[in-house]
Write an enzyme that holds these catalytic residues in place. Structure first.
Site, PDB file in Angstrom:
ATOM      1  CB  THR A  13      -0.898   0.008   1.266  1.00 13.01           C
ATOM      2  OG1 THR A  13      -1.780  -1.102   1.166  1.00 13.01           O
ATOM      3  CG2 THR A  13      -1.707   1.273   1.387  1.00 13.01           C
ATOM      4  CG  ASP A  56      -1.397  -7.107  -2.002  1.00 10.88           C
ATOM      5  OD1 ASP A  56      -2.331  -6.294  -1.951  1.00 10.88           O
ATOM      6  OD2 ASP A  56      -1.150  -7.913  -1.080  1.00 10.88           O
ATOM      7  CB  SER A  57       3.175  -7.936   1.180  1.00  8.88           C
ATOM      8  OG  SER A  57       2.163  -7.925   2.154  1.00  8.88           O
ATOM      9  CB  SER A  58      -1.438 -11.159  -0.592  1.00 12.96           C
ATOM     10  OG  SER A  58      -2.006 -10.057   0.043  1.00 12.96           O
ATOM     11  CB  THR A  88       0.978  -3.820   6.539  1.00  9.73           C
ATOM     12  OG1 THR A  88      -0.297  -3.892   5.908  1.00  9.73           O
ATOM     13  CG2 THR A  88       1.488  -2.398   6.537  1.00  9.73           C
ATOM     14  CG  ASP A  89      -1.985  -7.613   3.931  1.00  8.19           C
ATOM     15  OD1 ASP A  89      -2.308  -6.861   4.871  1.00  8.19           O
ATOM     16  OD2 ASP A  89      -2.625  -7.689   2.866  1.00  8.19           O
ATOM     17  CD  GLN A 272      -5.115 -21.951  18.832  1.00  8.58           C
ATOM     18  OE1 GLN A 272      -6.069 -21.311  19.253  1.00  8.58           O
ATOM     19  NE2 GLN A 272      -5.234 -23.166  18.326  1.00  8.58           N
ATOM     20  CB  CYS A 273      -1.583 -17.078  23.892  1.00  8.27           C
ATOM     21  SG  CYS A 273      -2.762 -18.117  24.738  1.00  8.27           S
TER      22      CYS A 273
HETATM   23  N1  ASP Z   1      -2.335  -5.739   0.844  1.00  7.08           N
HETATM   24  C1  ASP Z   1      -1.300  -4.772   1.145  1.00  7.08           C
HETATM   25  C2  ASP Z   1       0.023  -5.489   1.165  1.00  7.08           C
HETATM   26  O1  ASP Z   1       0.350  -6.151   2.115  1.00  7.08           O
HETATM   27  C3  ASP Z   1      -1.618  -4.126   2.440  1.00  7.08           C
HETATM   28  C4  ASP Z   1      -0.607  -3.103   2.912  1.00  7.08           C
HETATM   29  O2  ASP Z   1       0.420  -2.851   2.340  1.00  7.08           O
HETATM   30  O3  ASP Z   1      -0.887  -2.503   3.950  1.00  7.08           O
HETATM   31  O4  ASP Z   1       0.746  -5.401   0.200  1.00  7.08           O
END
Ligand code: ASP
Length: 337
Positions: A13, A56-58, A88-89, A272-273
């Protein structure tokens, strides 16, 4: 002479700008001074490299981790620090993976991103980039670590997790304090940094992706557990257990794990905590796991656990005993010992 920082731009993003119709597009990093004009007045020199495809980091993969690491390795001696702009993902996975790849790191590698695109008026990206660059170039402290800078905190990368999809304050490090806090001044907590290594840098570049994460839930059945554990060629599995490392004591469950371990699959116990640690044998509900050879991973994050497992399996393919031993120890400050 000014300190020098190399920016590695991977996407996310943060790198988006709005066109005249309001649509978001990745921006060319050589226009960073248009997007963040304050950088024209900074007291460090900036160069940048962009990945061949910004993503996109996905869509992040181990082979892209190697690309990022190789860019840093090639430029290691020419810069004082590195900033990786990243979505961020999966940022916590990349930060964890890089931390295990770089052995004997003496310079900061700081990942950052944003929740709102840089090209938007209220973007948190400007602040995050400026602070990440300042941390990576600082002469006030030498940070021999892979870190994440986000919303006024510098976190150890392999202790971080994305915990909020909405707020600017999107990351947390539940089991280790921030390495620095940015307010009017940047307050570095040097006593929390990893020790400065004396041996030369080594970069480990192999990952074995024949791994899985098995998250427990009340009601999980043998078909699901077996489907994961019987995956052909599986080398390692992280089980996300309850509380301090507890799991069902049903015979079918323990037998399925026991058979996998006997076939050579490494099984790592992570809670999981969000905060706290696995303590095998604290409850009867983890005694069987301990008995059959499940490894307790202390207070590691799930992101660090799976990337560490892939990295160790990739780099020591013929030495499972070594992989098992290392998984129970802290390599880069990812486990409290
Ligand atoms: N989907 C975005 C990514 O991880 C979200 C972000 O950057 O905040 O590339």
């Amino acid at each position: 002479m000014k300190n020098k920082v190399l920016i590695v731009y991977t996407g996310g993003t943060i790198g988006m700008v709005q066109d005249e119709n309001g649509s978001l597009h990745p921006f060319a990093l050589d226009r960073i001074y248009d997007a963040v004009p304050q950088l024209k007045h900074c007291c460090y020199d900036i160069d940048s490299v962009t990945l061949d495809n910004i993503i996109d980091s996905s869509n992040m993969t181990p082979s892209l981790w190697v690309d990022i690491a190789e860019i840093i390795e090639r430029n290691y001696n020419d810069y004082d620090g590195f900033v990786v702009l990243h979505g961020t993902d999966t940022m916590a996975y990349t930060a964890s993976a890089l931390s295990f790849m770089f052995k004997n790191l003496t310079k900061p590698i700081v990942l950052t991103g944003s929740q709102l695109p840089l090209g938007m008026l209220r973007s948190d990206g400007r602040e995050n980039i400026i602070c990440a660059l300042e941390v990576a170039s600082t002469r006030l402290a030498t940070i021999p670590e892979v870190c994440i800078f986000f919303e006024s905190h510098l976190y150890r990368g392999n202790r971080s997790t994305k915990m909020n999809a909405e707020n600017f304050d999107a990351f947390a490090s539940y089991n280790y304090p921030s390495l620095a806090k940015v307010g009017i001044n940047i307050s570095f907590k040097e006593h929390l940094f990893l020790p400065m290594p004396t041996m030369p840098l080594m970069v480990r570049k192999k990952f074995d992706t024949r791994v899985a994460i098995l998250k427990l839930f009340p009601g999980i059945g043998p078909e699901v557990v077996r489907a994961i554990l019987d995956t052909p060629d599986l080398q390692g599995v992280v089980i996300e257990t309850y509380g301090s490392g507890n799991a069902p004591t049903d015979e079918w469950f323990i037998t399925a794990l026991d058979e996998a371990i006997k076939r050579g699959v490494i099984v790592l116990n992570v809670t999981q905590c969000k905060a706290g640690a696995v303590k095998m044998r604290q409850y009867a509900a983890s005694c069987d796991l301990d008995r059959i050879g499940v490894i307790g991973a202390g207070d590691i994050t799930i992101e660090a656990a799976i990337t560490k497992m892939m990295c160790l399996l990739g780099n020591y393919p013929d030495d499972k005993a070594h992989v098992r031993e290392r998984l129970s120890q802290s390599l880069r400050g990812e486990i409290t010992e």
